[in-house]
Design an enzyme around this catalytic site. Structure first.
Site, PDB file in Angstrom:
ATOM      1  N   CYS A   1      -3.485  -4.189  -3.657  1.00 53.98           N
ATOM      2  CA  CYS A   1      -3.918  -2.817  -3.928  1.00 53.98           C
ATOM      3  C   CYS A   1      -2.695  -1.971  -4.270  1.00 53.98           C
ATOM      4  O   CYS A   1      -1.839  -1.721  -3.402  1.00 53.98           O
ATOM      5  CB  CYS A   1      -4.641  -2.263  -2.701  1.00 53.98           C
ATOM      6  SG  CYS A   1      -5.097  -0.536  -2.888  1.00 53.98           S
TER       7      CYS A   1
ATOM      8  N   CYS B   1      -2.506   1.438  -2.516  1.00 57.37           N
ATOM      9  CA  CYS B   1      -2.237   1.323  -1.067  1.00 57.37           C
ATOM     10  C   CYS B   1      -0.758   1.029  -0.815  1.00 57.37           C
ATOM     11  O   CYS B   1      -0.136   1.666   0.027  1.00 57.37           O
ATOM     12  CB  CYS B   1      -3.024   0.177  -0.437  1.00 57.37           C
ATOM     13  SG  CYS B   1      -4.701   0.023  -0.984  1.00 57.37           S
ATOM     14  N   ASP B   2      -0.217   0.050  -1.531  1.00 57.06           N
ATOM     15  CA  ASP B   2       1.090  -0.486  -1.152  1.00 57.06           C
ATOM     16  C   ASP B   2       2.210  -0.220  -2.168  1.00 57.06           C
ATOM     17  O   ASP B   2       3.382  -0.429  -1.845  1.00 57.06           O
ATOM     18  CB  ASP B   2       0.964  -2.003  -0.918  1.00 57.06           C
ATOM     19  CG  ASP B   2      -0.046  -2.302   0.182  1.00 57.06           C
ATOM     20  OD1 ASP B   2      -0.001  -1.601   1.201  1.00 57.06           O
ATOM     21  OD2 ASP B   2      -0.882  -3.207   0.018  1.00 57.06           O
TER      22      ASP B   2
END
Ligand SMILES: Cc1cc2nc3c(=O)[nH]c(=O)nc-3n(C[C@H](O)[C@H](O)[C@H](O)COP(=O)(O)OP(=O)(O)OC[C@H]3O[C@@H](n4cnc5c(N)ncnc54)[C@H](O)[C@@H]3O)c2cc1C
Length: 405
Positions: A220, A223-224
Site C-alpha cells: 500500500c 500507507c507505507d
C-alpha cells in the site's frame, strides 16, 4: 505499565485509521500517538518491532502489544463478543464490502432478517482506498473510508446486523437452507446467502518475501510510502494501472522509482505510460522477474537487495532499493469455498445469469464473481442486482407446495 490502550501510528496510514475506527466502534477508550509529531512515540514503535517502523503498534495496559493487527486479532486480544444475535436469518452475507453492504440495504428494506459477516473491518477494499475519483455522485471525489462509513450507517439505519472481525470458513446448502460456519466455531442458518468476499493483494512468493513484509516489502503506497521520504530508490513490482499509478505517487518521496514488469510490455493505459515516460526519475525495466528478496547484512532485518533475472538473457542482477511495493494483481478471497462452490481457473466464483452459484440459494456478487469488472460502481450495482435475484429466489421458495407427511 499504562492504564489505557495506546495506538501509535500516523495520520496518513489507512490501517491506523481502521484500527482506531475499530476501537471507536467498540466504544473502547484509547490514546492516539502520532509518530510524526512525537519523537518518543517513534522510539516506542521501533523498540516494540525489532527496530522497524510498523504501524499501527497498539500497546495494552498490561504492557503487551500487537503490531499491524487485523480487526480479528484485535477483537481476540480485546476479548470482544463475536457472535450474532440469532442463529437463523433470511439472508447471510459473507463480506461487508460495497457489494455485500449494498445487498444488505436492499434486503433489509424488504424486511428480510439480514446478517453481514466480515473478516476484517466493514467497507472492504473501498474502505482502505485513499481517494475514489470515479464513483458517480461525488464530483470532487470522496475518501474511501468516508464512503464506507456512509454505506455502513445506511445499512445500520435499516437494522442490518453487522459482524466484523469474524471469518467465514465454510458454506453448505441443500436448496432449502444454507449453513454458514465461522472461524469462531459458530454455525448460522439462512434461507439464502450471498458471497461478496472480494479479493486481496497477490504476492510474488519469491524466497525471502515473507520475512520482509513490513520491513521493506509493502502493498500500500499511501500507507507505507511516506516512511521512505528522502530515500534514493523504490522499486515497484507490476506494470499494470495500479503499479504505474502507485509508482507515480511514490515518486514524490524518493529520487527514483523503478517499475519492474515480468512481461515484455506494460499493461497500463497509454495515458499512464505517457505520464511515466515524461516524469523525471521514473524508469521501467521490462522482462524482469524477481528471484529472491535478501535482508541487509547489518542485522536490522530490513530489505537489502532484490535479485532480479533478465528473462531475455538469463542474466541475474541485484537492485538495492530502500523498499519494494508490490502491485501484481489481486487474488479472489475464495479459499474458504474451494471444493464447495464452482470456481473458474482463476479461483473466481462462477454464477448463472441470476448471480446464483453452484449451490442453490447461494449467490455471489462483486469482485469475487467471475466476469465482474473489479470496480466500485460495478460492485455496488451487482450488490443491488443480487438483492433482487435473492428476493425472487425466496419468493419461489415460499411458493413451493408443502408436502404433508
Ligand atoms: C488500492 C485500491 C484502489 C481502488 N481504487 C478504485 C477506484 O478508484 N475506483 C473504483 O471503481 N474501484 C477502485 N478499487 C476497486 C474497488 O475498491 C473494488 O472493486 C470494490 O471494493 C469491490 O467490492 P466488493 O464488495 O466486491 O469486495 P471488497 O471490497 O474486496 O470487500 C470484500 C469484503 O469481504 C471480506 N471477506 C473476505 N473473505 C471473507 C471471509 N472468509 N469471511 C468474511 N468476510 C470475508 C473482506 O474482509 C472484505 O471486507 C480500488 C481497490 C483498491 C485495493
Amino acid at each position: 505499565m499504562t492504564d489505557v490502550i495506546k495506538v501509535y501510528g500516523a495520520s496518513w496510514c489507512p490501517d491506523c485509521r481502521r484500527s482506531k475506527r475499530f476501537l471507536g466502534d467498540q466504544r473502547i477508550a484509547f490514546e492516539w500517538h502520532d509518530i510524526e509529531a512525537e519523537r518518543e512515540s517513534i522510539r516506542i514503535v521501533q523498540e516494540r518491532n525489532d527496530g522497524n517502523n510498523v504501524i499501527p503498534t497498539i500497546v495494552f495496559p498490561d504492557g503487551s502489544h500487537v503490531s499491524e493487527p487485523s480487526n480479528e486479532e484485535l477483537a481476540e486480544k480485546l476479548g470482544l463478543e463475536r457472535s450474532a444475535m440469532l442463529h437463523v436469518y433470511d439472508l447471510i452475507i459473507i463480506g461487508g464490502g460495497p457489494a455485500g453492504l449494498t445487498t444488505s440495504i436492499y434486503a433489509a428494506r424488504e424486511n428480510l432478517e439480514t446478517l453481514v459477516i466480515d473478516s476484517k473491518g466493514l467497507g472492504g477494499q473501498a474502505g482502505v482506498t485513499e481517494r475514489l475519483d470515479n464513483y458517480p455522485g461525488f464530483p470532487e471525489g470522496i475518501g474511501g473510508a468516508e464512503l464506507a462509513d456512509r454505506i455502513v450507517r445506511q445499512a445500520q439505519r435499516y437494522g442490518v446486523e453487522l459482524l466484523q472481525a469474524v471469518s467465514v470458513v465454510s458454506i453448505t446448502g441443500d436448496g432449502e437452507q444454507v449453513d454458514v460456519e465461522t472461524a469462531t466455531g459458530d454455525h448460522y442458518h439462512a434461507r439464502a446467502a450471498l458471497i461478496a468476499s472480494g479479493s486481496s493483494y497477490r504476492r510474488t512468493n519469491a524466497p525471502g518475501e515473507d520475512d520482509l513484509i513490513g520491513a521493506g516489502i509493502h502493498f500500500c503506497a499511501t500507507c507505507d510510502g511516506p516512511f521512505y521520504k528522502g530515500a534514493k530508490e523504490i522499486v515497484v513490482l507490476g506494470g499494470g494501472n495500479s503499479g504505474l499509478e502507485e509508482g507515480l505517487f511514490l515518486k514524490q518521496f524518493v529520487d527514483e522509482v523503478t517499475i519492474l514488469e515480468r512481461s515484455d510490455r506494460l499493461a497500463a493505459s497509454r495515458l499512464l505510460q505517457d505520464k511515466v515516460a515524461s516524469t523525471d526519475g521514473m524508469r521501467v525495466l521490462l522482462d524482469r522477474e524477481v528471484k529472491a528478496f535478501k535482508k541487509k547484512d547489518d542485522g536490522s532485518g530490513k530489505l537489502g537487495a532484490i535479485e532480479v533475472e533478465y528473462l531475455t538473457t538469463g542474466e541475474v542482477e541485484e537492485l538495492h532499493p530502500a523498499a519494494a511495493f508490490e502491485f501484481i494483481g489481486l487474488d479472489p478471497n475464495t479459499d474458504f469455498v474451494k471444493g464447495q462452490v464452482e470456481l473458474d481457473e482463476r479461483g473466481l466464483i462462477v454464477t448463472d445469469a441470476a448471480l446464483q452459484t453452484s449451490i442453490p440459494g447461494v449467490f455471489a456478487a462483486g469482485d469475487v464473481r467471475a466476469g465482474s469488472t473489479k470496480q466500485l460502481a460495478s460492485a455496488v450495482g451487482e450488490g443491488a442486482a443480487a438483492a433482487i435475484c435473492i428476493r425472487q429466489y425466496l419468493d419461489a421458495l415460499d411458493a413451493k407446495p408443502v408436502h404433508m407427511m
